[in-house]
Design a protein around this motif. Sequence first.
Motif, PDB file in Angstrom:
ATOM      1  N   GLU A  34       0.818  -1.210   0.000  1.00  0.00           N
ATOM      2  CA  GLU A  34       0.000   0.000   0.000  1.00  0.00           C
ATOM      3  C   GLU A  34       0.854   1.264   0.000  1.00  0.00           C
ATOM      4  O   GLU A  34       0.413   2.318  -0.488  1.00  0.00           O
ATOM      5  CB  GLU A  34      -0.944  -0.018   1.206  1.00  0.00           C
ATOM      6  CG  GLU A  34      -2.010  -1.107   1.094  1.00  0.00           C
ATOM      7  CD  GLU A  34      -2.709  -1.397   2.408  1.00  0.00           C
ATOM      8  OE1 GLU A  34      -2.418  -0.695   3.408  1.00  0.00           O
ATOM      9  OE2 GLU A  34      -3.543  -2.337   2.445  1.00  0.00           O
ATOM     10  N   ALA A  35       2.092   1.161   0.501  1.00  0.00           N
ATOM     11  CA  ALA A  35       2.990   2.315   0.534  1.00  0.00           C
ATOM     12  C   ALA A  35       3.688   2.553  -0.792  1.00  0.00           C
ATOM     13  O   ALA A  35       4.365   3.566  -0.960  1.00  0.00           O
ATOM     14  CB  ALA A  35       4.034   2.127   1.626  1.00  0.00           C
ATOM     15  N   GLY A  36       3.563   1.625  -1.730  1.00  0.00           N
ATOM     16  CA  GLY A  36       4.206   1.784  -3.021  1.00  0.00           C
ATOM     17  C   GLY A  36       5.619   1.253  -3.080  1.00  0.00           C
ATOM     18  O   GLY A  36       6.382   1.622  -3.994  1.00  0.00           O
ATOM     19  N   MET A  37       6.009   0.408  -2.132  1.00  0.00           N
ATOM     20  CA  MET A  37       7.322  -0.223  -2.241  1.00  0.00           C
ATOM     21  C   MET A  37       7.369  -1.064  -3.516  1.00  0.00           C
ATOM     22  O   MET A  37       6.349  -1.585  -3.975  1.00  0.00           O
ATOM     23  CB  MET A  37       7.617  -1.081  -1.015  1.00  0.00           C
ATOM     24  CG  MET A  37       8.016  -0.287   0.212  1.00  0.00           C
ATOM     25  SD  MET A  37       8.576  -1.379   1.553  1.00  0.00           S
ATOM     26  CE  MET A  37       9.315  -0.189   2.677  1.00  0.00           C
ATOM     27  N   ARG A  38       8.567  -1.214  -4.075  1.00  0.00           N
ATOM     28  CA  ARG A  38       8.688  -1.933  -5.340  1.00  0.00           C
ATOM     29  C   ARG A  38       8.511  -3.432  -5.163  1.00  0.00           C
ATOM     30  O   ARG A  38       7.942  -4.115  -6.018  1.00  0.00           O
ATOM     31  CB  ARG A  38      10.069  -1.660  -5.977  1.00  0.00           C
ATOM     32  CG  ARG A  38      10.176  -2.147  -7.429  1.00  0.00           C
ATOM     33  CD  ARG A  38      11.613  -2.228  -7.903  1.00  0.00           C
ATOM     34  NE  ARG A  38      12.317  -3.359  -7.312  1.00  0.00           N
ATOM     35  CZ  ARG A  38      12.257  -4.607  -7.784  1.00  0.00           C
ATOM     36  NH1 ARG A  38      11.505  -4.894  -8.842  1.00  0.00           N
ATOM     37  NH2 ARG A  38      12.922  -5.584  -7.194  1.00  0.00           N
ATOM     38  N   ALA A  39       9.038  -3.994  -4.052  1.00  0.00           N
ATOM     39  CA  ALA A  39       9.083  -5.456  -3.921  1.00  0.00           C
ATOM     40  C   ALA A  39       9.001  -5.876  -2.468  1.00  0.00           C
ATOM     41  O   ALA A  39       9.290  -5.106  -1.542  1.00  0.00           O
ATOM     42  CB  ALA A  39      10.367  -6.001  -4.557  1.00  0.00           C
ATOM     43  N   HIS A  65      -2.159 -12.954  -3.044  1.00  0.00           N
ATOM     44  CA  HIS A  65      -3.599 -12.837  -2.805  1.00  0.00           C
ATOM     45  C   HIS A  65      -3.932 -11.733  -1.794  1.00  0.00           C
ATOM     46  O   HIS A  65      -5.103 -11.402  -1.611  1.00  0.00           O
ATOM     47  CB  HIS A  65      -4.161 -14.166  -2.320  1.00  0.00           C
ATOM     48  CG  HIS A  65      -3.978 -15.285  -3.292  1.00  0.00           C
ATOM     49  ND1 HIS A  65      -4.594 -15.322  -4.521  1.00  0.00           N
ATOM     50  CD2 HIS A  65      -3.222 -16.422  -3.225  1.00  0.00           C
ATOM     51  CE1 HIS A  65      -4.242 -16.425  -5.170  1.00  0.00           C
ATOM     52  NE2 HIS A  65      -3.413 -17.101  -4.410  1.00  0.00           N
ATOM     53  N   HIS A  66      -2.908 -11.189  -1.143  1.00  0.00           N
ATOM     54  CA  HIS A  66      -3.110 -10.150  -0.130  1.00  0.00           C
ATOM     55  C   HIS A  66      -2.524  -8.804  -0.559  1.00  0.00           C
ATOM     56  O   HIS A  66      -2.632  -7.827   0.187  1.00  0.00           O
ATOM     57  CB  HIS A  66      -2.466 -10.577   1.193  1.00  0.00           C
ATOM     58  CG  HIS A  66      -3.036 -11.847   1.759  1.00  0.00           C
ATOM     59  ND1 HIS A  66      -4.189 -11.876   2.504  1.00  0.00           N
ATOM     60  CD2 HIS A  66      -2.609 -13.136   1.676  1.00  0.00           C
ATOM     61  CE1 HIS A  66      -4.458 -13.124   2.862  1.00  0.00           C
ATOM     62  NE2 HIS A  66      -3.515 -13.908   2.367  1.00  0.00           N
ATOM     63  N   THR A  67      -1.857  -8.757  -1.722  1.00  0.00           N
ATOM     64  CA  THR A  67      -1.236  -7.540  -2.229  1.00  0.00           C
ATOM     65  C   THR A  67      -1.681  -7.322  -3.663  1.00  0.00           C
ATOM     66  O   THR A  67      -2.205  -8.230  -4.306  1.00  0.00           O
ATOM     67  CB  THR A  67       0.298  -7.636  -2.158  1.00  0.00           C
ATOM     68  OG1 THR A  67       0.735  -8.778  -2.916  1.00  0.00           O
ATOM     69  CG2 THR A  67       0.776  -7.779  -0.710  1.00  0.00           C
ATOM     70  N   ARG A  68      -1.396  -6.141  -4.208  1.00  0.00           N
ATOM     71  CA  ARG A  68      -1.908  -5.828  -5.538  1.00  0.00           C
ATOM     72  C   ARG A  68      -0.805  -5.519  -6.559  1.00  0.00           C
ATOM     73  O   ARG A  68      -0.869  -5.969  -7.680  1.00  0.00           O
ATOM     74  CB  ARG A  68      -2.874  -4.641  -5.459  1.00  0.00           C
ATOM     75  CG  ARG A  68      -4.064  -4.891  -4.548  1.00  0.00           C
ATOM     76  CD  ARG A  68      -5.048  -3.738  -4.578  1.00  0.00           C
ATOM     77  NE  ARG A  68      -5.666  -3.577  -5.894  1.00  0.00           N
ATOM     78  CZ  ARG A  68      -6.559  -2.644  -6.185  1.00  0.00           C
ATOM     79  NH1 ARG A  68      -6.921  -1.771  -5.261  1.00  0.00           N
ATOM     80  NH2 ARG A  68      -7.077  -2.555  -7.388  1.00  0.00           N
ATOM     81  N   ASN A  69       0.182  -4.734  -6.170  1.00  0.00           N
ATOM     82  CA  ASN A  69       1.131  -4.211  -7.142  1.00  0.00           C
ATOM     83  C   ASN A  69       2.578  -4.628  -6.915  1.00  0.00           C
ATOM     84  O   ASN A  69       3.371  -4.646  -7.848  1.00  0.00           O
ATOM     85  CB  ASN A  69       1.070  -2.671  -7.146  1.00  0.00           C
ATOM     86  CG  ASN A  69      -0.311  -2.163  -7.509  1.00  0.00           C
ATOM     87  OD1 ASN A  69      -0.896  -2.574  -8.505  1.00  0.00           O
ATOM     88  ND2 ASN A  69      -0.849  -1.271  -6.681  1.00  0.00           N
ATOM     89  N   VAL A  70       2.917  -4.910  -5.683  1.00  0.00           N
ATOM     90  CA  VAL A  70       4.311  -5.125  -5.320  1.00  0.00           C
ATOM     91  C   VAL A  70       4.878  -6.374  -6.006  1.00  0.00           C
ATOM     92  O   VAL A  70       4.185  -7.380  -6.172  1.00  0.00           O
ATOM     93  CB  VAL A  70       4.427  -5.223  -3.784  1.00  0.00           C
ATOM     94  CG1 VAL A  70       3.847  -6.529  -3.260  1.00  0.00           C
ATOM     95  CG2 VAL A  70       5.839  -5.023  -3.303  1.00  0.00           C
ATOM     96  N   LYS A  71       6.145  -6.296  -6.454  1.00  0.00           N
ATOM     97  CA  LYS A  71       6.835  -7.480  -6.957  1.00  0.00           C
ATOM     98  C   LYS A  71       7.129  -8.414  -5.794  1.00  0.00           C
ATOM     99  O   LYS A  71       7.269  -7.983  -4.637  1.00  0.00           O
ATOM    100  CB  LYS A  71       8.135  -7.089  -7.665  1.00  0.00           C
ATOM    101  CG  LYS A  71       7.940  -6.191  -8.874  1.00  0.00           C
ATOM    102  CD  LYS A  71       7.218  -6.897  -9.997  1.00  0.00           C
ATOM    103  CE  LYS A  71       7.146  -6.019 -11.240  1.00  0.00           C
ATOM    104  NZ  LYS A  71       6.395  -6.673 -12.347  1.00  0.00           N
ATOM    105  N   LEU A  72       7.269  -9.706  -6.088  1.00  0.00           N
ATOM    106  CA  LEU A  72       7.399 -10.733  -5.055  1.00  0.00           C
ATOM    107  C   LEU A  72       8.674 -11.524  -5.314  1.00  0.00           C
ATOM    108  O   LEU A  72       8.752 -12.283  -6.280  1.00  0.00           O
ATOM    109  CB  LEU A  72       6.167 -11.637  -5.071  1.00  0.00           C
ATOM    110  CG  LEU A  72       4.839 -10.887  -4.845  1.00  0.00           C
ATOM    111  CD1 LEU A  72       3.660 -11.764  -5.241  1.00  0.00           C
ATOM    112  CD2 LEU A  72       4.712 -10.426  -3.397  1.00  0.00           C
TER     113      LEU A  72
END
Length: 344
Positions: A34-39, A65-72
Amino acid sequence: MDFSLFVHMERLTPEQSHRQLNEELIALCKMADEAGMRAIWTGEHHGMEFTIAPNPLTTLVNLSHHTRNVKLGTGTIIAPFWHPIKLAGEAAAADLMTDGRIELGIARGAYSYEYQRLMPGMDAWEAGQRMRESTPLLPKLWAGDCAHEGAFYSFPATTAAPKPLQDGGPPIWIAARDPNSHEFGVHNGFNIQVTPLWQGMDEIKTLMARFNAACESHDGPRPKIMLLHHTYVGADADDVDRAAREFSRFYCYFGAWFQNKRPVEQGLLAPLSDEEIAGNAMMAPENMARDLTIGTAEDVIAKIRKYEDLGYDEYSFWIDSGMSFERKRASLARFIDDVMPAFT
Protein backbone atom coordinates in the motif's frame (compact mmCIF):
# COMPACT_ATOMS: atom_id res chain seq x y z
CA MET A 1 16.10 4.73 -5.46
CA ASP A 2 13.51 1.97 -5.11
CA PHE A 3 12.48 0.59 -1.73
CA SER A 4 11.49 -2.93 -0.74
CA LEU A 5 10.71 -4.99 2.36
CA PHE A 6 12.71 -8.06 3.40
CA VAL A 7 10.74 -10.16 5.88
CA HIS A 8 10.33 -13.62 7.42
CA MET A 9 8.37 -15.19 10.20
CA GLU A 10 10.63 -15.49 13.24
CA ARG A 11 9.66 -17.43 16.34
CA LEU A 12 11.56 -16.87 19.57
CA THR A 13 9.57 -18.92 22.10
CA PRO A 14 7.31 -22.00 21.98
CA GLU A 15 4.40 -19.84 23.15
CA GLN A 16 4.20 -17.96 19.86
CA SER A 17 1.60 -19.24 17.40
CA HIS A 18 2.69 -19.95 13.83
CA ARG A 19 -0.78 -18.90 12.68
CA GLN A 20 -0.36 -15.52 14.38
CA LEU A 21 3.14 -15.07 12.97
CA ASN A 22 1.82 -15.72 9.47
CA GLU A 23 -0.96 -13.17 9.94
CA GLU A 24 1.59 -10.62 11.14
CA LEU A 25 3.84 -11.26 8.13
CA ILE A 26 0.89 -10.67 5.81
CA ALA A 27 0.04 -7.42 7.62
CA LEU A 28 3.58 -6.05 7.19
CA CYS A 29 3.58 -7.01 3.51
CA LYS A 30 0.24 -5.28 2.95
CA MET A 31 1.74 -2.12 4.45
CA ALA A 32 4.66 -2.33 2.01
CA ASP A 33 2.34 -2.83 -0.95
CA GLU A 34 0.00 0.00 0.00
CA ALA A 35 2.99 2.32 0.53
CA GLY A 36 4.21 1.78 -3.02
CA MET A 37 7.32 -0.22 -2.24
CA ARG A 38 8.69 -1.93 -5.34
CA ALA A 39 9.08 -5.46 -3.92
CA ILE A 40 8.74 -7.85 -1.02
CA TRP A 41 11.55 -10.37 -0.45
CA THR A 42 11.49 -13.53 1.62
CA GLY A 43 14.08 -16.29 1.84
CA GLU A 44 14.56 -20.03 2.24
CA HIS A 45 15.56 -21.73 5.50
CA HIS A 46 14.93 -25.16 6.96
CA GLY A 47 14.39 -26.48 10.47
CA MET A 48 15.06 -23.11 12.11
CA GLU A 49 12.41 -21.22 14.06
CA PHE A 50 14.85 -18.27 14.00
CA THR A 51 13.96 -17.80 10.33
CA ILE A 52 10.84 -19.66 9.15
CA ALA A 53 10.80 -19.95 5.37
CA PRO A 54 10.84 -23.51 4.00
CA ASN A 55 9.66 -22.51 0.51
CA PRO A 56 9.66 -18.82 -0.44
CA LEU A 57 7.69 -19.46 -3.63
CA THR A 58 4.78 -20.82 -1.58
CA THR A 59 4.91 -17.77 0.68
CA LEU A 60 5.00 -15.40 -2.30
CA VAL A 61 2.07 -17.04 -4.06
CA ASN A 62 0.07 -16.64 -0.84
CA LEU A 63 1.15 -12.99 -0.54
CA SER A 64 -0.03 -12.36 -4.09
CA HIS A 65 -3.60 -12.84 -2.81
CA HIS A 66 -3.11 -10.15 -0.13
CA THR A 67 -1.24 -7.54 -2.23
CA ARG A 68 -1.91 -5.83 -5.54
CA ASN A 69 1.13 -4.21 -7.14
CA VAL A 70 4.31 -5.12 -5.32
CA LYS A 71 6.83 -7.48 -6.96
CA LEU A 72 7.40 -10.73 -5.06
CA GLY A 73 11.00 -11.89 -4.72
CA THR A 74 12.90 -14.81 -3.25
CA GLY A 75 15.61 -13.44 -1.05
CA THR A 76 16.99 -16.01 -1.52
CA ILE A 77 16.48 -19.48 -2.97
CA ILE A 78 19.31 -21.77 -1.77
CA ALA A 79 20.43 -23.11 -5.15
CA PRO A 80 22.07 -26.42 -4.09
CA PHE A 81 18.81 -27.55 -2.48
CA TRP A 82 17.02 -27.38 -5.86
CA HIS A 83 17.52 -29.34 -9.06
CA PRO A 84 17.54 -26.72 -11.86
CA ILE A 85 14.61 -28.38 -13.68
CA LYS A 86 12.54 -28.32 -10.48
CA LEU A 87 13.44 -24.71 -9.73
CA ALA A 88 12.74 -23.55 -13.29
CA GLY A 89 9.31 -25.20 -13.27
CA GLU A 90 8.25 -24.05 -9.81
CA ALA A 91 9.45 -20.48 -10.39
CA ALA A 92 7.57 -20.38 -13.70
CA ALA A 93 4.43 -21.73 -12.05
CA ALA A 94 4.67 -19.12 -9.30
CA ASP A 95 5.14 -16.41 -11.94
CA LEU A 96 2.00 -17.60 -13.69
CA MET A 97 0.00 -17.75 -10.45
CA THR A 98 1.08 -14.25 -9.39
CA ASP A 99 0.36 -12.65 -12.77
CA GLY A 100 4.03 -12.11 -13.57
CA ARG A 101 5.20 -10.63 -10.27
CA ILE A 102 7.97 -13.10 -9.31
CA GLU A 103 11.65 -12.14 -9.05
CA LEU A 104 14.20 -14.84 -8.29
CA GLY A 105 17.00 -14.11 -5.83
CA ILE A 106 19.47 -16.99 -5.63
CA ALA A 107 22.33 -17.82 -3.23
CA ARG A 108 24.59 -20.68 -2.27
CA GLY A 109 23.30 -20.69 1.34
CA ALA A 110 25.27 -19.96 4.49
CA TYR A 111 24.21 -22.13 7.44
CA SER A 112 26.16 -25.37 7.95
CA TYR A 113 23.17 -26.42 10.10
CA GLU A 114 21.10 -26.65 6.92
CA TYR A 115 23.84 -28.22 4.80
CA GLN A 116 24.22 -31.02 7.38
CA ARG A 117 20.55 -31.88 7.20
CA LEU A 118 19.69 -31.45 3.54
CA MET A 119 23.00 -32.29 1.82
CA PRO A 120 25.39 -33.90 4.31
CA GLY A 121 29.03 -33.43 3.35
CA MET A 122 28.47 -30.38 1.18
CA ASP A 123 30.54 -27.31 2.10
CA ALA A 124 30.18 -23.67 1.08
CA TRP A 125 32.59 -24.01 -1.85
CA GLU A 126 30.62 -26.89 -3.41
CA ALA A 127 27.36 -25.05 -2.73
CA GLY A 128 28.72 -22.07 -4.66
CA GLN A 129 29.79 -24.27 -7.57
CA ARG A 130 26.34 -25.82 -7.72
CA MET A 131 24.77 -22.36 -7.80
CA ARG A 132 27.08 -21.27 -10.64
CA GLU A 133 26.19 -24.33 -12.68
CA SER A 134 22.44 -24.34 -12.11
CA THR A 135 21.46 -20.65 -12.24
CA PRO A 136 22.45 -19.95 -15.89
CA LEU A 137 20.35 -22.99 -16.87
CA LEU A 138 17.11 -21.37 -15.70
CA PRO A 139 16.58 -18.97 -18.65
CA LYS A 140 17.52 -21.81 -21.01
CA LEU A 141 14.95 -24.12 -19.43
CA TRP A 142 12.32 -21.38 -19.66
CA ALA A 143 13.21 -20.89 -23.34
CA GLY A 144 12.88 -24.64 -23.88
CA ASP A 145 14.68 -27.77 -25.07
CA CYS A 146 17.71 -27.27 -22.84
CA ALA A 147 20.08 -30.24 -22.51
CA HIS A 148 22.98 -30.17 -20.07
CA GLU A 149 26.04 -32.22 -19.09
CA GLY A 150 27.80 -30.72 -16.08
CA ALA A 151 29.74 -31.49 -12.93
CA PHE A 152 26.61 -31.71 -10.75
CA TYR A 153 23.62 -31.89 -13.12
CA SER A 154 23.04 -33.79 -16.34
CA PHE A 155 19.79 -34.17 -18.24
CA PRO A 156 18.48 -34.54 -21.80
CA ALA A 157 16.57 -31.79 -23.59
CA THR A 158 13.98 -30.38 -21.19
CA THR A 159 11.51 -27.50 -21.22
CA ALA A 160 10.16 -25.94 -18.05
CA ALA A 161 6.41 -26.41 -17.74
CA PRO A 162 4.54 -24.19 -17.38
CA LYS A 163 6.20 -21.28 -19.14
CA PRO A 164 6.70 -18.18 -16.99
CA LEU A 165 4.39 -15.28 -17.71
CA GLN A 166 7.21 -12.72 -17.96
CA ASP A 167 9.15 -12.63 -21.22
CA GLY A 168 12.44 -14.41 -20.61
CA GLY A 169 11.28 -15.49 -17.18
CA PRO A 170 11.47 -13.78 -13.78
CA PRO A 171 14.39 -11.38 -13.27
CA ILE A 172 17.28 -13.16 -11.53
CA TRP A 173 19.30 -11.66 -8.67
CA ILE A 174 22.51 -13.18 -7.29
CA ALA A 175 23.47 -12.78 -3.63
CA ALA A 176 27.09 -11.65 -3.97
CA ARG A 177 29.90 -10.87 -1.54
CA ASP A 178 33.35 -11.74 -2.94
CA PRO A 179 34.60 -10.29 -6.26
CA ASN A 180 34.13 -13.59 -8.11
CA SER A 181 30.45 -13.81 -7.19
CA HIS A 182 29.87 -10.23 -8.37
CA GLU A 183 31.61 -11.07 -11.64
CA PHE A 184 29.58 -14.27 -12.06
CA GLY A 185 26.30 -12.43 -11.59
CA VAL A 186 27.06 -9.39 -13.71
CA HIS A 187 28.68 -11.32 -16.57
CA ASN A 188 25.62 -13.58 -16.79
CA GLY A 189 23.29 -10.60 -16.98
CA PHE A 190 21.86 -11.07 -13.48
CA ASN A 191 21.09 -8.38 -10.92
CA ILE A 192 23.00 -8.32 -7.62
CA GLN A 193 21.87 -8.41 -3.99
CA VAL A 194 24.38 -7.49 -1.26
CA THR A 195 24.06 -7.91 2.49
CA PRO A 196 26.73 -6.21 4.64
CA LEU A 197 25.10 -7.58 7.82
CA TRP A 198 26.56 -5.73 10.86
CA GLN A 199 29.76 -4.59 9.14
CA GLY A 200 28.78 -0.99 8.43
CA MET A 201 29.65 1.66 5.88
CA ASP A 202 33.09 0.34 4.96
CA GLU A 203 31.55 -2.96 3.86
CA ILE A 204 28.75 -1.17 2.01
CA LYS A 205 31.38 0.78 0.04
CA THR A 206 33.45 -2.36 -0.59
CA LEU A 207 30.49 -4.29 -1.96
CA MET A 208 29.63 -1.46 -4.35
CA ALA A 209 33.26 -1.26 -5.50
CA ARG A 210 33.21 -4.98 -6.32
CA PHE A 211 30.00 -4.55 -8.27
CA ASN A 212 31.43 -1.60 -10.20
CA ALA A 213 34.59 -3.56 -11.01
CA ALA A 214 32.49 -6.43 -12.36
CA CYS A 215 30.47 -4.00 -14.50
CA GLU A 216 33.64 -2.38 -15.89
CA SER A 217 34.91 -5.76 -17.10
CA HIS A 218 31.57 -6.58 -18.77
CA ASP A 219 30.45 -5.40 -22.22
CA GLY A 220 26.74 -5.92 -21.60
CA PRO A 221 24.18 -3.62 -19.96
CA ARG A 222 24.67 -2.65 -16.33
CA PRO A 223 22.38 -4.69 -14.07
CA LYS A 224 20.77 -3.44 -10.86
CA ILE A 225 22.23 -3.72 -7.37
CA MET A 226 20.17 -3.93 -4.18
CA LEU A 227 21.38 -3.19 -0.63
CA LEU A 228 19.70 -5.29 2.07
CA HIS A 229 20.21 -3.83 5.55
CA HIS A 230 18.67 -4.06 8.98
CA THR A 231 16.55 -0.97 9.51
CA TYR A 232 14.72 0.65 12.39
CA VAL A 233 13.12 4.11 12.44
CA GLY A 234 12.73 5.19 16.05
CA ALA A 235 10.22 7.57 17.59
CA ASP A 236 12.95 9.25 19.66
CA ALA A 237 16.46 8.68 21.03
CA ASP A 238 15.28 6.31 23.78
CA ASP A 239 13.42 4.21 21.24
CA VAL A 240 16.52 4.04 19.03
CA ASP A 241 18.64 2.95 22.01
CA ARG A 242 16.17 0.15 22.72
CA ALA A 243 16.34 -0.96 19.07
CA ALA A 244 20.15 -1.08 19.23
CA ARG A 245 19.94 -3.44 22.21
CA GLU A 246 17.39 -5.61 20.39
CA PHE A 247 19.58 -5.83 17.30
CA SER A 248 22.55 -6.72 19.50
CA ARG A 249 20.58 -9.67 20.85
CA PHE A 250 19.42 -10.63 17.34
CA TYR A 251 22.95 -10.72 15.97
CA CYS A 252 24.25 -12.70 18.93
CA TYR A 253 21.69 -15.37 18.04
CA PHE A 254 22.49 -15.03 14.34
CA GLY A 255 26.15 -15.71 15.10
CA ALA A 256 25.28 -18.69 17.30
CA TRP A 257 23.19 -20.24 14.51
CA PHE A 258 25.98 -19.60 12.04
CA GLN A 259 28.61 -21.26 14.25
CA ASN A 260 26.31 -24.30 14.64
CA LYS A 261 27.72 -25.35 18.01
CA ARG A 262 24.79 -24.94 20.41
CA PRO A 263 22.05 -27.52 21.00
CA VAL A 264 18.80 -27.12 19.07
CA GLU A 265 15.49 -28.48 20.36
CA GLN A 266 12.17 -28.19 18.54
CA GLY A 267 13.84 -25.84 16.07
CA LEU A 268 14.89 -23.39 18.81
CA LEU A 269 18.50 -22.68 19.74
CA ALA A 270 19.51 -23.21 23.35
CA PRO A 271 19.01 -19.74 24.91
CA LEU A 272 21.94 -17.38 25.23
CA SER A 273 22.47 -15.99 28.71
CA ASP A 274 22.49 -12.26 29.42
CA GLU A 275 26.19 -12.64 30.24
CA GLU A 276 26.93 -14.21 26.85
CA ILE A 277 25.12 -11.44 25.03
CA ALA A 278 26.79 -8.69 27.09
CA GLY A 279 30.18 -10.32 26.50
CA ASN A 280 29.90 -10.23 22.71
CA ALA A 281 31.82 -7.02 22.04
CA MET A 282 31.46 -7.29 18.25
CA MET A 283 27.68 -7.16 18.53
CA ALA A 284 27.52 -4.48 21.22
CA PRO A 285 24.54 -2.09 21.00
CA GLU A 286 26.75 0.90 20.27
CA ASN A 287 28.14 -0.94 17.22
CA MET A 288 24.63 -1.73 16.04
CA ALA A 289 23.65 1.95 16.35
CA ARG A 290 26.71 2.97 14.33
CA ASP A 291 26.70 0.32 11.62
CA LEU A 292 23.04 -0.53 10.93
CA THR A 293 20.45 1.75 9.34
CA ILE A 294 18.78 2.70 12.59
CA GLY A 295 17.95 6.05 14.12
CA THR A 296 15.29 8.71 13.97
CA ALA A 297 13.74 9.41 10.57
CA GLU A 298 16.29 12.17 9.98
CA ASP A 299 19.17 9.81 10.83
CA VAL A 300 17.86 7.08 8.54
CA ILE A 301 17.34 9.51 5.66
CA ALA A 302 20.93 10.71 5.99
CA LYS A 303 22.28 7.14 5.95
CA ILE A 304 20.21 6.09 2.94
CA ARG A 305 21.30 9.25 1.08
CA LYS A 306 24.87 7.96 1.34
CA TYR A 307 23.85 4.59 -0.11
CA GLU A 308 22.02 6.34 -2.93
CA ASP A 309 25.08 8.48 -3.66
CA LEU A 310 27.20 5.31 -3.93
CA GLY A 311 24.91 4.09 -6.72
CA TYR A 312 22.60 1.53 -5.10
CA ASP A 313 19.42 1.10 -7.14
CA GLU A 314 17.26 -0.41 -4.39
CA TYR A 315 17.26 -0.27 -0.62
CA SER A 316 15.59 -3.21 1.12
CA PHE A 317 14.29 -2.65 4.65
CA TRP A 318 15.30 -5.82 6.55
CA ILE A 319 12.74 -5.97 9.33
CA ASP A 320 13.73 -9.27 11.05
CA SER A 321 15.00 -8.31 14.48
CA GLY A 322 13.43 -10.37 17.25
CA MET A 323 11.27 -7.35 18.06
CA SER A 324 7.56 -7.55 18.75
CA PHE A 325 5.17 -7.19 15.84
CA GLU A 326 3.99 -3.87 17.27
CA ARG A 327 7.53 -2.45 17.23
CA LYS A 328 8.18 -3.71 13.71
CA ARG A 329 4.91 -2.23 12.48
CA ALA A 330 5.56 1.15 14.13
CA SER A 331 9.07 1.36 12.65
CA LEU A 332 7.83 0.42 9.17
CA ALA A 333 5.05 3.00 9.42
CA ARG A 334 7.58 5.73 10.30
CA PHE A 335 9.76 4.60 7.37
CA ILE A 336 6.78 4.84 5.01
CA ASP A 337 5.48 8.16 6.35
CA ASP A 338 8.72 9.99 7.21
CA VAL A 339 11.59 8.45 5.23
CA MET A 340 10.31 7.33 1.83
CA PRO A 341 8.85 10.75 0.89
CA ALA A 342 12.35 12.23 1.09
CA PHE A 343 13.33 10.07 -1.89
CA THR A 344 10.34 10.64 -4.14
